[in-house]
Design a protein around this motif. Structure first.
Motif, PDB file in Angstrom:
ATOM      1  N   ILE A  86       0.838  -1.199   0.000  1.00 34.10           N
ATOM      2  CA  ILE A  86       0.000   0.000   0.000  1.00 34.10           C
ATOM      3  C   ILE A  86       0.868   1.242   0.000  1.00 34.10           C
ATOM      4  CG2 ILE A  86      -1.628   1.334   1.385  1.00 34.10           C
ATOM      5  CD1 ILE A  86      -2.850  -1.381   2.249  1.00 34.10           C
ATOM      6  N   ILE A  87       1.922   1.266   0.807  1.00 30.91           N
ATOM      7  CA  ILE A  87       2.817   2.431   0.865  1.00 30.91           C
ATOM      8  C   ILE A  87       3.512   2.629  -0.478  1.00 30.91           C
ATOM      9  CG2 ILE A  87       4.929   3.310   1.916  1.00 30.91           C
ATOM     10  CD1 ILE A  87       3.994   1.985   4.530  1.00 30.91           C
ATOM     11  N   TRP A  88       3.973   1.541  -1.096  1.00 40.46           N
ATOM     12  CA  TRP A  88       4.671   1.655  -2.378  1.00 40.46           C
ATOM     13  C   TRP A  88       3.731   2.157  -3.468  1.00 40.46           C
ATOM     14  CZ3 TRP A  88       9.792   1.346  -3.063  1.00 40.46           C
ATOM     15  CH2 TRP A  88      10.264   1.350  -4.373  1.00 40.46           C
ATOM     16  N   TYR A  89       2.513   1.609  -3.522  1.00 35.64           N
ATOM     17  CA  TYR A  89       1.544   2.064  -4.523  1.00 35.64           C
ATOM     18  C   TYR A  89       1.213   3.543  -4.326  1.00 35.64           C
ATOM     19  CZ  TYR A  89       0.591  -2.777  -5.935  1.00 35.64           C
ATOM     20  OH  TYR A  89       0.696  -4.058  -6.404  1.00 35.64           O
ATOM     21  N   ARG A  97      -8.570   4.242  -4.777  1.00 32.91           N
ATOM     22  CA  ARG A  97      -9.465   3.259  -5.383  1.00 32.91           C
ATOM     23  C   ARG A  97      -8.683   2.172  -6.127  1.00 32.91           C
ATOM     24  NH1 ARG A  97     -14.856   4.863  -8.717  1.00 32.91           N
ATOM     25  NH2 ARG A  97     -15.834   2.844  -8.523  1.00 32.91           N
ATOM     26  N   SER A  98      -7.656   2.578  -6.882  1.00 37.67           N
ATOM     27  CA  SER A  98      -6.863   1.575  -7.594  1.00 37.67           C
ATOM     28  C   SER A  98      -6.028   0.741  -6.622  1.00 37.67           C
ATOM     29  CB  SER A  98      -5.961   2.234  -8.638  1.00 37.67           C
ATOM     30  OG  SER A  98      -4.902   2.921  -8.032  1.00 37.67           O
ATOM     31  N   ILE A  99      -5.543   1.363  -5.550  1.00 41.14           N
ATOM     32  CA  ILE A  99      -4.802   0.610  -4.534  1.00 41.14           C
ATOM     33  C   ILE A  99      -5.712  -0.424  -3.886  1.00 41.14           C
ATOM     34  CG2 ILE A  99      -3.622   0.769  -2.307  1.00 41.14           C
ATOM     35  CD1 ILE A  99      -2.652   3.551  -3.179  1.00 41.14           C
ATOM     36  N   ALA A 100      -6.929  -0.004  -3.573  1.00 37.08           N
ATOM     37  CA  ALA A 100      -7.883  -0.918  -2.947  1.00 37.08           C
ATOM     38  C   ALA A 100      -8.200  -2.085  -3.877  1.00 37.08           C
ATOM     39  CB  ALA A 100      -9.162  -0.168  -2.580  1.00 37.08           C
ATOM     40  N   GLY A 101      -8.309  -1.820  -5.164  1.00 40.04           N
ATOM     41  CA  GLY A 101      -8.563  -2.886  -6.117  1.00 40.04           C
ATOM     42  C   GLY A 101      -7.406  -3.862  -6.226  1.00 40.04           C
ATOM     43  N   LEU A 105      -8.862  -4.619  -0.574  1.00 40.67           N
ATOM     44  CA  LEU A 105      -9.445  -4.041   0.636  1.00 40.67           C
ATOM     45  C   LEU A 105     -10.265  -2.817   0.264  1.00 40.67           C
ATOM     46  CD1 LEU A 105      -6.281  -4.142   2.901  1.00 40.67           C
ATOM     47  CD2 LEU A 105      -8.228  -5.681   3.037  1.00 40.67           C
ATOM     48  N   ALA A 106     -10.984  -2.289   1.233  1.00 46.96           N
ATOM     49  CA  ALA A 106     -11.740  -1.057   1.028  1.00 46.96           C
ATOM     50  C   ALA A 106     -10.775   0.129   1.029  1.00 46.96           C
ATOM     51  CB  ALA A 106     -12.777  -0.888   2.130  1.00 46.96           C
ATOM     52  N   PRO A 107     -11.117   1.216   0.320  1.00 50.06           N
ATOM     53  CA  PRO A 107     -10.221   2.381   0.301  1.00 50.06           C
ATOM     54  C   PRO A 107      -9.946   2.969   1.688  1.00 50.06           C
ATOM     55  CG  PRO A 107     -11.805   2.558  -1.470  1.00 50.06           C
ATOM     56  CD  PRO A 107     -12.205   1.371  -0.652  1.00 50.06           C
ATOM     57  N   ASN A 108     -10.949   3.000   2.562  1.00 49.65           N
ATOM     58  CA  ASN A 108     -10.718   3.527   3.913  1.00 49.65           C
ATOM     59  C   ASN A 108      -9.754   2.649   4.693  1.00 49.65           C
ATOM     60  OD1 ASN A 108     -12.390   5.703   3.530  1.00 49.65           O
ATOM     61  ND2 ASN A 108     -14.203   4.652   4.314  1.00 49.65           N
ATOM     62  N   THR A 109      -9.848   1.341   4.515  1.00 52.89           N
ATOM     63  CA  THR A 109      -8.920   0.424   5.174  1.00 52.89           C
ATOM     64  C   THR A 109      -7.507   0.629   4.640  1.00 52.89           C
ATOM     65  OG1 THR A 109     -10.721  -1.173   5.330  1.00 52.89           O
ATOM     66  CG2 THR A 109      -8.511  -1.995   5.739  1.00 52.89           C
ATOM     67  N   ARG A 111      -6.292   3.441   3.526  1.00 48.68           N
ATOM     68  CA  ARG A 111      -5.797   4.693   4.120  1.00 48.68           C
ATOM     69  C   ARG A 111      -5.284   4.458   5.538  1.00 48.68           C
ATOM     70  NH1 ARG A 111     -10.710   6.908   2.122  1.00 48.68           N
ATOM     71  NH2 ARG A 111     -10.334   7.847   0.109  1.00 48.68           N
ATOM     72  N   GLU A 112      -6.038   3.699   6.316  1.00 51.20           N
ATOM     73  CA  GLU A 112      -5.612   3.423   7.690  1.00 51.20           C
ATOM     74  C   GLU A 112      -4.324   2.620   7.721  1.00 51.20           C
ATOM     75  OE1 GLU A 112      -8.669   1.559   9.981  1.00 51.20           O
ATOM     76  OE2 GLU A 112     -10.141   3.117   9.509  1.00 51.20           O
ATOM     77  N   ARG A 113      -4.237   1.601   6.889  1.00 55.31           N
ATOM     78  CA  ARG A 113      -3.027   0.778   6.868  1.00 55.31           C
ATOM     79  C   ARG A 113      -1.832   1.558   6.341  1.00 55.31           C
ATOM     80  NH1 ARG A 113      -4.755  -5.462   5.921  1.00 55.31           N
ATOM     81  NH2 ARG A 113      -6.375  -5.420   7.489  1.00 55.31           N
ATOM     82  N   PHE A 114      -2.073   2.476   5.423  1.00 55.13           N
ATOM     83  CA  PHE A 114      -1.003   3.360   4.948  1.00 55.13           C
ATOM     84  C   PHE A 114      -0.474   4.203   6.101  1.00 55.13           C
ATOM     85  CE2 PHE A 114       0.011   7.670   3.476  1.00 55.13           C
ATOM     86  CZ  PHE A 114       1.113   7.397   2.695  1.00 55.13           C
ATOM     87  N   ARG A 115      -1.385   4.816   6.837  1.00 54.24           N
ATOM     88  CA  ARG A 115      -0.997   5.658   7.968  1.00 54.24           C
ATOM     89  C   ARG A 115      -0.246   4.854   9.030  1.00 54.24           C
ATOM     90  NH1 ARG A 115      -5.899   7.702  10.319  1.00 54.24           N
ATOM     91  NH2 ARG A 115      -6.646   7.298   8.234  1.00 54.24           N
TER      92      ARG A 115
END
Length: 131
Positions: A86-89, A97-101, A105-109, A111-115
């Protein structure tokens, strides 16, 4: 000491450096002969010039290697291997949205995992767990 913003900046620079590297491919033939000019226009420079590819410097390669070690540590010692992906993407400026795809995972998830991943990586760098 690095903070989360500086860590992310260094990861973004590493993604740009990786894009500058030449593609690795197997050549089926090897020839020492120079390329033959087949067209009159090519011989006298009437065609558009080809831009040379910019080669990364040694410092950029060293920093990229360091970031790749960070990502390997994060995928090995993190709760999930998805954090580093997720961080690399996100460093490649992909949308949530493309990262989630890609991750599933869901886009909000995402974001949380990125943080959590960036802050965990920053903390590990400060504590000296990652070099």
């Amino acid at each position: 000491m690095l903070d989360a913003v500086e860590v992310m900046d260094q990861i973004e620079r590493a993604t740009r450096t990786l894009k500058k590297l030449p593609r690795v491919g197997v050549k089926s033939r090897f020839c020492n002969w120079p390329e033959v000019v087949l067209n009159f226009m090519d011989a006298y420079g009437y065609t558009d010039p080809v831009q040379p590819k910019i080669v990364p410097t040694a410092r950029q390669l060293t920093q990229m290697d360091q970031v790749i070690r960070w990502m390997a540590w994060l995928s090995q010692y993190g709760e999930d291997a998805e954090y580093s992906r997720i961080i690399w993407y996100r460093a490649e400026n992909r949308s949530w949205r493309s990262i989630a795809g890609r991750v599933g995972l869901a886009p909000n998830t995402c974001r949380e995992r990125f943080r959590f991943g960036v802050h965990g990586l920053t903390h590990a760098i400060e504590c000296g767990k990652v070099k």
